[in-house]
Design an enzyme around this catalytic site. Structure first.
Site, PDB file in Angstrom:
ATOM      1  N   ILE A 199      41.813  37.196  46.085  1.00  0.00           N
ATOM      2  CA  ILE A 199      41.956  36.578  44.766  1.00  0.00           C
ATOM      3  C   ILE A 199      40.778  36.919  43.847  1.00  0.00           C
ATOM      4  O   ILE A 199      40.876  36.793  42.618  1.00  0.00           O
ATOM      5  CB  ILE A 199      42.100  35.037  44.945  1.00  0.00           C
ATOM      6  CG1 ILE A 199      42.818  34.415  43.761  1.00  0.00           C
ATOM      7  CG2 ILE A 199      40.766  34.369  45.210  1.00  0.00           C
ATOM      8  CD1 ILE A 199      43.242  32.966  44.030  1.00  0.00           C
ATOM      9  N   HIS A 235      39.292  37.128  59.330  1.00  0.00           N
ATOM     10  CA  HIS A 235      39.842  38.059  58.343  1.00  0.00           C
ATOM     11  C   HIS A 235      38.920  39.250  58.172  1.00  0.00           C
ATOM     12  O   HIS A 235      37.700  39.123  58.265  1.00  0.00           O
ATOM     13  CB  HIS A 235      40.070  37.376  56.984  1.00  0.00           C
ATOM     14  CG  HIS A 235      38.853  36.727  56.412  1.00  0.00           C
ATOM     15  ND1 HIS A 235      38.371  35.512  56.862  1.00  0.00           N
ATOM     16  CD2 HIS A 235      37.997  37.121  55.431  1.00  0.00           C
ATOM     17  CE1 HIS A 235      37.284  35.195  56.175  1.00  0.00           C
ATOM     18  NE2 HIS A 235      37.031  36.152  55.305  1.00  0.00           N
ATOM     19  N   PHE A 236      39.544  40.376  57.922  1.00  0.00           N
ATOM     20  CA  PHE A 236      38.811  41.602  57.606  1.00  0.00           C
ATOM     21  C   PHE A 236      39.069  41.954  56.158  1.00  0.00           C
ATOM     22  O   PHE A 236      40.215  41.953  55.713  1.00  0.00           O
ATOM     23  CB  PHE A 236      39.277  42.757  58.508  1.00  0.00           C
ATOM     24  CG  PHE A 236      38.705  42.666  59.890  1.00  0.00           C
ATOM     25  CD1 PHE A 236      37.568  43.378  60.241  1.00  0.00           C
ATOM     26  CD2 PHE A 236      39.289  41.854  60.847  1.00  0.00           C
ATOM     27  CE1 PHE A 236      37.025  43.280  61.511  1.00  0.00           C
ATOM     28  CE2 PHE A 236      38.751  41.749  62.124  1.00  0.00           C
ATOM     29  CZ  PHE A 236      37.612  42.462  62.450  1.00  0.00           C
TER      30      PHE A 236
HETATM   31  P1  AMP Z   1      34.643  35.451  53.385  1.00  0.00           P
HETATM   32  O1  AMP Z   1      33.489  35.173  52.467  1.00  0.00           O
HETATM   33  O2  AMP Z   1      34.423  36.674  54.245  1.00  0.00           O
HETATM   34  O3  AMP Z   1      35.048  34.247  54.197  1.00  0.00           O
HETATM   35  O4  AMP Z   1      35.846  35.861  52.450  1.00  0.00           O
HETATM   36  C1  AMP Z   1      36.780  34.955  51.968  1.00  0.00           C
HETATM   37  C2  AMP Z   1      37.562  35.684  50.903  1.00  0.00           C
HETATM   38  O5  AMP Z   1      38.751  34.950  50.657  1.00  0.00           O
HETATM   39  C3  AMP Z   1      36.829  35.794  49.559  1.00  0.00           C
HETATM   40  O6  AMP Z   1      36.672  37.169  49.220  1.00  0.00           O
HETATM   41  C4  AMP Z   1      37.754  35.074  48.588  1.00  0.00           C
HETATM   42  O7  AMP Z   1      37.834  35.676  47.322  1.00  0.00           O
HETATM   43  C5  AMP Z   1      39.091  35.113  49.316  1.00  0.00           C
HETATM   44  N1  AMP Z   1      40.009  34.041  48.967  1.00  0.00           N
HETATM   45  C6  AMP Z   1      39.758  32.721  48.929  1.00  0.00           C
HETATM   46  N2  AMP Z   1      40.864  32.043  48.596  1.00  0.00           N
HETATM   47  C7  AMP Z   1      41.850  32.960  48.421  1.00  0.00           C
HETATM   48  C8  AMP Z   1      43.220  32.894  48.051  1.00  0.00           C
HETATM   49  N3  AMP Z   1      43.823  31.716  47.794  1.00  0.00           N
HETATM   50  N4  AMP Z   1      43.915  34.039  47.969  1.00  0.00           N
HETATM   51  C9  AMP Z   1      43.318  35.228  48.212  1.00  0.00           C
HETATM   52  N5  AMP Z   1      42.044  35.352  48.573  1.00  0.00           N
HETATM   53  C10 AMP Z   1      41.303  34.246  48.669  1.00  0.00           C
END
Ligand code: AMP
Length: 135
Positions: free
Chosen positions: A30, A98-99
């Protein structure tokens, strides 16, 4: 374990889905580093990579590769970063494995952190500690 990603998997929260198979699911971030920045997750839950089962890792990696190839080709990127942040201190915000698949273009200005020189003694000491853990 309920996280924002389990809500995406259940359809409770919308996403821009790009891929799904029996085990893996991928959608666009996002808040992308570059357009096409995707997240690849297993449908089963683990908080991160270190607590994931070997089965999860073995089934997720081919999906990451498939998505990364598609992201690279679709965006015309010259390269991709495939990143997993493990733990809050490493920047992890969502505790469902997640990757990140981030398309990279020459001159896009996205900087990596910089390494620091280490003495041979220091490298040997930390290398010994790690080898001891690996048996
Ligand atoms: P991390 O910091 O590695 O845990 O990455 C989490 C990622 O999830 C971040 O890059 C956010 O922008 C992404 N994120 C959070 N909420 C959403 C959402 N609803 N849809 C898509 N991506 C998201």
């Amino acid at each position: 374990m309920e996280t924002i990603f389990s809500k995406i998997l259940s359809g409770e929260i919308p996403c821009e889905k790009i891929y799904e198979d029996d085990f893996a699911f991928a959608f666009l971030d996002i808040n992308p580093v570059n357009p096409g920045h995707a997240l690849v997750i297993p449908k089963t839950w683990s908080a991160g990579f270190l607590d994931a089962s070997e089965d999860t890792i073995c089934r997720l990696i081919p999906a990451i590769q498939k998505v990364a190839k598609a992201v690279k080709e679709a965006t015309g990127a010259e390269g991709v970063n495939i990143i997993q942040n493990e733990g809050a201190v490493a920047g992890q915000k969502v505790f469902h494995l997640h990757f990140h698949v981030i398309p990279r273009h020459a001159g896009d200005g996205r900087e990596h952190w910089h390494g620091n020189p280490i003495s041979a003694e220091e490298a040997k000491a930390v290398g010994e500690k790690i080898r001891a853990k690996l048996g």
